[in-house]
Design a protein around this motif. Structure first.
Motif, short mmCIF file in Angstrom:
data_model
loop_
_atom_site.label_atom_id
_atom_site.label_comp_id
_atom_site.label_asym_id
_atom_site.label_seq_id
_atom_site.Cartn_x
_atom_site.Cartn_y
_atom_site.Cartn_z
N THR A 35 2.97 18.19 -13.50
CA THR A 35 4.23 17.50 -13.25
C THR A 35 4.53 16.43 -14.30
N ALA A 36 3.58 16.16 -15.19
CA ALA A 36 3.77 15.10 -16.18
C ALA A 36 4.77 15.55 -17.24
N ASP B 169 -2.08 17.73 -15.46
CA ASP B 169 -1.06 17.34 -14.50
C ASP B 169 0.21 18.12 -14.84
N GLU C 102 -7.51 20.67 -11.86
CA GLU C 102 -7.51 19.23 -12.07
C GLU C 102 -7.60 18.83 -13.53
#
Length: 204
Positions: free
Chosen positions: A105-106, A103, A100
């Motif tokens: 996918t950013a 990210d 966490e």
């Protein structure tokens, strides 16, 4: 500046327990004069703001263009040779608290996929037909009371092809790529205030 492998393997990084099947290939140090213990994020953001392909040295740009063309010709970089296809992402091994922290996918300006980020560690990965690579960036105290950036490259070669590929590119990494990267990243630290003041894009 190139360092012995023990400069990475001898420190208590989280990556050791997560990637014991990867071997440490290279360790490099980058000078960040005046840096304090809380400046790791500043350094990472400055690197991203000042680390685009257009700012690489001519020699580095030439080498990367040759590598990409060769990879396209031989199929080294096809989608079915990378993360989630030929190999599983290191993120699949992470406990939730590490997963966490980024990210994956950013959008980002670096070509490697984020794995996790802590106050003194940042890990990214890349995979193709030849190798599964981890780039570990660490923030290390120096003897003069400051801190410096260290980069370790961890690899898992894909059979004989991967081992031969790593041997082939080793001189280029040590003589051209890493010295140029050192100049670029150390300059990014010196220019950090200017770079970050004008950087409004994603930093990962």
């Amino acid at each position: 500046m190139r360092l012995p492998l023990t400069a990475h393997t001898g420190r208590p990084w989280r990556i050791h327990g997560l990637a014991p099947d990867f071997r440490t290939e290279d360790v490099w140090a980058f000078r960040t004069p005046g840096a304090g213990p809380g400046d790791f994020g500043v350094m990472l953001d400055a690197m991203r703001a000042g680390g685009g392909f257009a700012r690489q040295s001519r020699a580095n740009r030439f080498l990367f263009v040759v590598r990409w063309k060769l990879g396209a010709l031989l199929g080294w970089d096809r989608p079915d040779t990378g993360l989630g296809t030929r190999v599983r992402s290191l993120r699949e091994r992470l406990p939730r608290e590490l997963a966490e922290t980024v990210d994956a996918t950013a959008p980002d300006r670096l070509p490697l996929t984020p794995v996790y980020r802590l106050e003194d560690e940042d890990v990214r990965e890349l995979a193709n037909r030849t190798v599964h690579t981890l780039m570990h960036l660490g923030w290390v105290p120096t003897g003069n009371g400051g801190h410096e950036l260290r980069m370790a490259v961890l690899v898992k070669p894909n059979g004989l092809l991967g081992r031969c590929y790593l041997l082939l590119i080793a001189p280029f990494r040590h003589l051209i790529v890493y010295p140029a990267l050192t100049r670029q990243w150390e300059q990014a630290w010196r220019d950090r205030r200017q770079l970050l003041a004008g950087d409004t894009g994603p930093v990962g």
